[in-house]
Design a protein around this motif. Structure first.
Motif, mmCIF file in Angstrom:
data_model
loop_
_atom_site.group_PDB
_atom_site.id
_atom_site.type_symbol
_atom_site.label_atom_id
_atom_site.label_comp_id
_atom_site.label_asym_id
_atom_site.label_seq_id
_atom_site.Cartn_x
_atom_site.Cartn_y
_atom_site.Cartn_z
ATOM 1 N N GLN A 68 0.843 -1.193 0.000
ATOM 2 C CA GLN A 68 0.000 0.000 0.000
ATOM 3 C C GLN A 68 0.880 1.245 0.000
ATOM 4 N N PRO A 69 0.427 2.316 -0.668
ATOM 5 C CA PRO A 69 1.247 3.525 -0.703
ATOM 6 C C PRO A 69 1.324 4.178 0.672
ATOM 7 N N ARG A 70 2.528 4.594 1.012
ATOM 8 C CA ARG A 70 2.770 5.295 2.267
ATOM 9 C C ARG A 70 3.724 6.436 1.973
ATOM 10 N N SER A 71 3.791 7.369 2.891
ATOM 11 C CA SER A 71 4.683 8.509 2.694
ATOM 12 C C SER A 71 6.123 8.112 3.001
ATOM 13 N N ALA A 72 7.040 8.942 2.562
ATOM 14 C CA ALA A 72 8.458 8.705 2.824
ATOM 15 C C ALA A 72 8.721 8.712 4.329
ATOM 16 N N PHE A 73 7.995 9.560 5.046
ATOM 17 C CA PHE A 73 8.144 9.619 6.499
ATOM 18 C C PHE A 73 7.767 8.290 7.139
ATOM 19 N N CYS A 74 6.720 7.636 6.642
ATOM 20 C CA CYS A 74 6.320 6.329 7.189
ATOM 21 C C CYS A 74 7.415 5.290 6.980
ATOM 22 N N PHE A 75 8.027 5.289 5.797
ATOM 23 C CA PHE A 75 9.131 4.360 5.545
ATOM 24 C C PHE A 75 10.295 4.638 6.482
ATOM 25 N N PHE A 76 10.584 5.924 6.701
ATOM 26 C CA PHE A 76 11.660 6.295 7.618
ATOM 27 C C PHE A 76 11.353 5.803 9.031
ATOM 28 N N MET A 77 10.114 6.033 9.489
ATOM 29 C CA MET A 77 9.751 5.642 10.852
ATOM 30 C C MET A 77 9.793 4.128 11.025
ATOM 31 N N GLU A 78 9.404 3.376 9.989
ATOM 32 C CA GLU A 78 9.494 1.920 10.077
ATOM 33 C C GLU A 78 10.929 1.478 10.293
ATOM 34 N N SER A 79 11.865 2.059 9.535
ATOM 35 C CA SER A 79 13.269 1.675 9.706
ATOM 36 C C SER A 79 13.823 2.217 11.016
ATOM 37 N N PHE A 80 13.382 3.401 11.422
ATOM 38 C CA PHE A 80 13.846 4.005 12.677
ATOM 39 C C PHE A 80 13.422 3.142 13.863
ATOM 40 N N LEU A 81 12.160 2.700 13.864
ATOM 41 C CA LEU A 81 11.675 1.869 14.957
ATOM 42 C C LEU A 81 12.279 0.466 14.911
ATOM 43 N N ARG A 82 12.579 -0.035 13.706
ATOM 44 C CA ARG A 82 13.207 -1.345 13.569
ATOM 45 C C ARG A 82 14.593 -1.332 14.201
ATOM 46 N N ASN A 83 15.307 -0.205 14.091
ATOM 47 C CA ASN A 83 16.642 -0.093 14.681
ATOM 48 C C ASN A 83 16.587 -0.001 16.200
ATOM 49 N N ARG A 84 15.460 0.380 16.738
ATOM 50 C CA ARG A 84 15.285 0.479 18.190
ATOM 51 C C ARG A 84 14.272 -0.570 18.644
ATOM 52 N N GLU A 85 14.511 -1.790 18.246
ATOM 53 C CA GLU A 85 13.584 -2.880 18.520
ATOM 54 C C GLU A 85 13.476 -3.119 20.016
ATOM 55 N N GLY A 86 12.267 -3.381 20.478
ATOM 56 C CA GLY A 86 12.034 -3.643 21.891
ATOM 57 C C GLY A 86 11.678 -2.384 22.668
ATOM 58 N N VAL A 87 12.055 -1.219 22.165
ATOM 59 C CA VAL A 87 11.730 0.037 22.836
ATOM 60 C C VAL A 87 10.745 0.775 21.951
ATOM 61 N N HIS A 88 9.468 0.694 22.291
ATOM 62 C CA HIS A 88 8.437 1.357 21.498
ATOM 63 C C HIS A 88 7.640 2.259 22.426
ATOM 64 N N SER A 89 8.001 3.511 22.434
ATOM 65 C CA SER A 89 7.278 4.459 23.270
ATOM 66 C C SER A 89 7.111 5.770 22.515
ATOM 67 N N ILE A 90 6.369 6.647 23.099
ATOM 68 C CA ILE A 90 6.112 7.939 22.468
ATOM 69 C C ILE A 90 7.397 8.758 22.364
ATOM 70 N N ASP A 91 8.313 8.544 23.299
ATOM 71 C CA ASP A 91 9.579 9.288 23.265
ATOM 72 C C ASP A 91 10.420 8.882 22.058
ATOM 73 N N VAL A 92 10.410 7.591 21.722
ATOM 74 C CA VAL A 92 11.155 7.113 20.553
ATOM 75 C C VAL A 92 10.531 7.693 19.286
ATOM 76 N N GLU A 93 9.197 7.743 19.239
ATOM 77 C CA GLU A 93 8.529 8.306 18.070
ATOM 78 C C GLU A 93 8.814 9.801 17.941
ATOM 79 N N ARG A 94 8.840 10.504 19.055
ATOM 80 C CA ARG A 94 9.197 11.935 19.011
ATOM 81 C C ARG A 94 10.622 12.126 18.510
#
Length: 142
Positions: free
Chosen positions: A70-96
């Motif tokens: 499905q089409p997603r924005s470039a930011f979504c692709f970035f966030m997927e890889s960003f969160l993948r690099n910080r596996e196990g730590v999923h919080s609002i602070d990591v997203e910020r």
């Protein structure tokens, strides 16, 4: 000249004159105007609450198309890889932190994600066009 009177529709009332009646099945007091929409359920089901997204994207479609296509924005692709690099730590602070990183990135640093976005978007558009063409062929074959 006489003024035209407006028609007023009276509110439906129960036999005792109230605007509510008890349901025959569950005994719950229901507004008469909404009685035809009332659905009785013997055991009250708990409301399922959305607890956020985590994990691998799963397809909502039947067939070979997956949510990953499905089409997603470039930011979504970035966030997927960003969160993948910080596996196990999923919080609002990591997203910020990911959002701030994206905001401070240059156009050259964003380019791989933009290319990925365009590639997925073009594949999705081609699949839509194929689906439209297939549907039109079926409609005209009848």
């Amino acid at each position: 000249m006489a003024r035209a009177r407006k028609r007023v529709r009276a509110t439906r009332r129960a036999a005792d004159g109230s605007a509510f009646q008890n349901c025959d099945t569950c005994g719950e007091s229901v507004a008469i105007a909404l009685a035809d929409m009332h659905e009785c359920e013997e055991p009250k089901k708990e409301v399922k609450r959305f607890r956020g997204f985590c994990g691998v994207l799963k397809s909502n479609y039947v067939g070979e198309e997956s949510a990953a296509d499905q089409p997603r924005s470039a930011f979504c692709f970035f966030m997927e890889s960003f969160l993948r690099n910080r596996e196990g730590v999923h919080s609002i602070d990591v997203e910020r932190e990911g959002f701030e990183t994206w905001k401070n990135m240059s156009v050259e640093e964003r380019q791989p994600y933009i290319i990925q976005e365009r590639k997925i978007d073009s594949v999705y558009r081609e699949a839509l066009l194929r689906e439209i063409n297939d549907a039109s062929e079926v409609m005209y074959d009848s």
